[in-house]
Design a protein around this motif. Sequence first.
Motif, PDB file in Angstrom:
ATOM      1  N   MET A   1      24.824 -37.451 -40.506  1.00 25.87           N
ATOM      2  CA  MET A   1      26.252 -37.904 -39.930  1.00 25.87           C
ATOM      3  C   MET A   1      26.188 -38.987 -38.932  1.00 25.87           C
ATOM      4  O   MET A   1      25.332 -38.939 -38.096  1.00 25.87           O
ATOM      5  CB  MET A   1      26.673 -36.483 -39.348  1.00 25.87           C
ATOM      6  CG  MET A   1      28.156 -36.719 -38.722  1.00 25.87           C
ATOM      7  SD  MET A   1      28.698 -35.485 -37.843  1.00 25.87           S
ATOM      8  CE  MET A   1      28.662 -34.120 -38.906  1.00 25.87           C
ATOM      9  N   SER A   2      27.060 -39.824 -39.361  1.00 24.66           N
ATOM     10  CA  SER A   2      26.891 -41.068 -38.548  1.00 24.66           C
ATOM     11  C   SER A   2      27.494 -40.758 -36.876  1.00 24.66           C
ATOM     12  O   SER A   2      28.052 -39.870 -36.788  1.00 24.66           O
ATOM     13  CB  SER A   2      28.001 -42.102 -39.146  1.00 24.66           C
ATOM     14  OG  SER A   2      29.225 -41.913 -39.004  1.00 24.66           O
ATOM     15  N   LYS A   3      27.091 -41.709 -36.125  1.00 20.78           N
ATOM     16  CA  LYS A   3      27.257 -41.460 -34.727  1.00 20.78           C
ATOM     17  C   LYS A   3      28.949 -41.518 -34.451  1.00 20.78           C
ATOM     18  O   LYS A   3      29.524 -40.700 -33.989  1.00 20.78           O
ATOM     19  CB  LYS A   3      26.736 -42.492 -33.859  1.00 20.78           C
ATOM     20  CG  LYS A   3      26.983 -42.421 -32.568  1.00 20.78           C
ATOM     21  CD  LYS A   3      26.110 -43.262 -31.727  1.00 20.78           C
ATOM     22  CE  LYS A   3      26.519 -43.333 -30.235  1.00 20.78           C
ATOM     23  NZ  LYS A   3      26.963 -42.183 -29.609  1.00 20.78           N
ATOM     24  N   ASN A   4      29.562 -42.289 -35.376  1.00 22.28           N
ATOM     25  CA  ASN A   4      31.026 -42.583 -35.302  1.00 22.28           C
ATOM     26  C   ASN A   4      31.712 -41.089 -35.580  1.00 22.28           C
ATOM     27  O   ASN A   4      32.573 -40.684 -35.009  1.00 22.28           O
ATOM     28  CB  ASN A   4      31.550 -43.627 -36.201  1.00 22.28           C
ATOM     29  CG  ASN A   4      32.935 -44.007 -35.695  1.00 22.28           C
ATOM     30  OD1 ASN A   4      33.422 -43.474 -34.938  1.00 22.28           O
ATOM     31  ND2 ASN A   4      33.699 -44.684 -36.717  1.00 22.28           N
ATOM     32  N   SER A   5      31.174 -40.704 -36.750  1.00 26.59           N
ATOM     33  CA  SER A   5      31.693 -39.325 -37.034  1.00 26.59           C
ATOM     34  C   SER A   5      31.490 -38.176 -36.221  1.00 26.59           C
ATOM     35  O   SER A   5      32.259 -37.455 -35.941  1.00 26.59           O
ATOM     36  CB  SER A   5      31.071 -39.044 -38.716  1.00 26.59           C
ATOM     37  OG  SER A   5      31.518 -39.939 -39.431  1.00 26.59           O
TER      38      SER A   5
END
Length: 73
Positions: A1-5
């Motif tokens: 999972m990306s940091k933004n998500s």
Amino acid sequence: MSKNSKDRLIRILIGYVGLYPTLLIVLTLLKPITQGLSLPVVVLIETIILVPLTQLVSFPLASWVIERLSRKE
């Protein structure tokens, strides 16, 4: 999972943790006062109380709690 998500999910969690108990308490306390009023007036009164309360108290407190819990993991 990306940091933004992940950051978005954490903000949503903070919203739930901060809003639910605050909303429950305010609705319970105001019920005797707002019982006979029309729905638009009830919503206006509750919004006037809830917005500052959630922004200044509940959301910062929920953020602090979630931050503390995430550090322990």
